[in-house]
Design a protein around this motif. Sequence first.
Motif, PDB file in Angstrom:
ATOM      1  N   ARG A   1       0.823  -1.210   0.000  1.00 26.45           N
ATOM      2  CA  ARG A   1       0.000   0.000   0.000  1.00 26.45           C
ATOM      3  C   ARG A   1       0.863   1.270   0.000  1.00 26.45           C
ATOM      4  O   ARG A   1       0.557   2.247  -0.648  1.00 26.45           O
ATOM      5  CB  ARG A   1      -0.889  -0.026   1.252  1.00 26.45           C
TER       6      ARG A   1
ATOM      7  N   ARG B   1      -9.394 -14.427  -2.998  1.00 24.42           N
ATOM      8  CA  ARG B   1      -9.734 -13.364  -2.038  1.00 24.42           C
ATOM      9  C   ARG B   1      -9.771 -12.010  -2.729  1.00 24.42           C
ATOM     10  O   ARG B   1     -10.583 -11.148  -2.406  1.00 24.42           O
ATOM     11  CB  ARG B   1      -8.722 -13.357  -0.876  1.00 24.42           C
TER      12      ARG B   1
ATOM     13  N   ALA C   1     -12.990  -9.646  -2.881  1.00 24.09           N
ATOM     14  CA  ALA C   1     -12.959  -8.244  -2.433  1.00 24.09           C
ATOM     15  C   ALA C   1     -13.520  -7.344  -3.519  1.00 24.09           C
ATOM     16  O   ALA C   1     -14.223  -6.366  -3.228  1.00 24.09           O
ATOM     17  CB  ALA C   1     -11.532  -7.845  -2.087  1.00 24.09           C
ATOM     18  N   LYS C   2     -13.223  -7.680  -4.776  1.00 24.78           N
ATOM     19  CA  LYS C   2     -13.755  -6.866  -5.896  1.00 24.78           C
ATOM     20  C   LYS C   2     -15.281  -6.914  -5.909  1.00 24.78           C
ATOM     21  O   LYS C   2     -15.933  -5.940  -6.215  1.00 24.78           O
ATOM     22  CB  LYS C   2     -13.203  -7.380  -7.230  1.00 24.78           C
ATOM     23  N   GLN C   3     -15.845  -8.083  -5.580  1.00 23.04           N
ATOM     24  CA  GLN C   3     -17.305  -8.224  -5.554  1.00 23.04           C
ATOM     25  C   GLN C   3     -17.938  -7.397  -4.435  1.00 23.04           C
ATOM     26  O   GLN C   3     -18.961  -6.788  -4.610  1.00 23.04           O
ATOM     27  CB  GLN C   3     -17.671  -9.678  -5.250  1.00 23.04           C
ATOM     28  N   TYR C   4     -17.300  -7.420  -3.275  1.00 22.76           N
ATOM     29  CA  TYR C   4     -17.912  -6.834  -2.080  1.00 22.76           C
ATOM     30  C   TYR C   4     -17.550  -5.366  -1.854  1.00 22.76           C
ATOM     31  O   TYR C   4     -18.357  -4.616  -1.339  1.00 22.76           O
ATOM     32  CB  TYR C   4     -17.527  -7.626  -0.834  1.00 22.76           C
ATOM     33  N   VAL C   5     -16.281  -5.021  -2.184  1.00 23.90           N
ATOM     34  CA  VAL C   5     -15.845  -3.651  -1.870  1.00 23.90           C
ATOM     35  C   VAL C   5     -16.077  -2.784  -3.087  1.00 23.90           C
ATOM     36  O   VAL C   5     -15.426  -2.945  -4.100  1.00 23.90           O
ATOM     37  CB  VAL C   5     -14.345  -3.635  -1.472  1.00 23.90           C
ATOM     38  N   LYS C   6     -17.016  -1.901  -2.970  1.00 26.42           N
ATOM     39  CA  LYS C   6     -17.338  -1.012  -4.096  1.00 26.42           C
ATOM     40  C   LYS C   6     -16.550   0.297  -3.974  1.00 26.42           C
ATOM     41  O   LYS C   6     -16.301   0.782  -2.898  1.00 26.42           O
ATOM     42  CB  LYS C   6     -18.831  -0.704  -4.095  1.00 26.42           C
TER      43      LYS C   6
END
Length: 372
Positions: A279, A362, A366-371
């Motif tokens: 990050r 994973r 995350a792509k599906q859930y974190v908009k």
Amino acid sequence: MILILTPNSDPQGAEYQQLVGFLDQLPNIQYRMHVEQGVLQRLTEVYLIGDTAALSLDYMKSLPCVERVVRVSEEYRVLGRHKDDTRTSEFEYNGVTFSQDHLHIFAGLCAVDTPEHVERMMQALQAHGQVCTRMGAYKPRTSPYSFQGHGKNCLPYVFELAGKYGIKVIAMEITHESHVEEIRAALHATGNPTGVMLQIGTRNTQNFELLKIVGRQQEFPVLIKRGFGITLDESLNAAEYLASEGNRKVVFGLRGMKTNMGDPHRNFVDFAHVPVVKRLTRMPVCIDPSHSVGTRAAGPDGILDIMQVVAQGVVAGANMILVDFHPAPSKALVDGPQALTLAELPHFLEDVALARETYLQRVALAKQYVKG
Ligand code: PEP
Ligand code: MN
């Protein structure tokens, strides 16, 4: 501030000269050109240091040859992630691509001891589709009476055997600037059969003069390990020394921290910092389970602690694994007790593949859930 120039900008061209003329007259600002020659194009970035706050992004972008402008924070100017910074972390070396999206395994000898052991190691790696390894020739040891590594004497056979078994990149620690020249000369003398990633060990993380020298050459990529007793910020700044001198082919290595809270292991494992380093910077992140765990202890489930922490690092997105193996650990001259055996190699590789698959799933989750 970083100016990213149009690919293949010609330093002799009129537009480039106009740009340089403009930069030369900016008050209280120094600049440095960084040129990266790729296979298809030459990329130039201009690093401006000093009083850049007053410079307008739009104006700088309108200058000749300038394609994009990135305003960087003070921290990790070259290697860091900055706002609106879409520069890639990727680099290629001897046919192997390193980035925050790839994963490479560097299994091999902590220290080169005999040509037979080097050959057996490399043979096993080739048999399992591996093209990278670790081979220590220059060993920094706690005691002056311990084996210090074979140094330049072993380089010819290490490189020749690497060529024979299709090894493309060898991670090799250096502890002095003269070692870079010794490696270069031995590669040349053997007809460049392989490549070397120079390794800066944890004891030299803040050896700034060594970092500057290694940073000034762009031939070899560099793996710099986190210092075992300093802050993460200090270690990332050490990596930045390499980049600020011109070498951006830098991988950052986590190898555990010295703290007696880590007693059951040689060091306190710090692989939770894999996503943190990814990050804060654009560097690929390496984990070294051998030097952080330091024992072959296993849990009641039969899984070695070394394999457990590898899985933890890989599930968290690690991009490189540096790990000690040895054909005959009881005969190893350095770190035998933490080495995995050649018989354990297929198990190790399958375990890594499982963890990697989990990481990729994973990311998709995350792509599906974190908009946004
Ligand atoms: C090594 O990788 O051989 C080594 C000495 O590691 P570190 O610098 O992390 O102790
Ligand atoms: Mn070691």
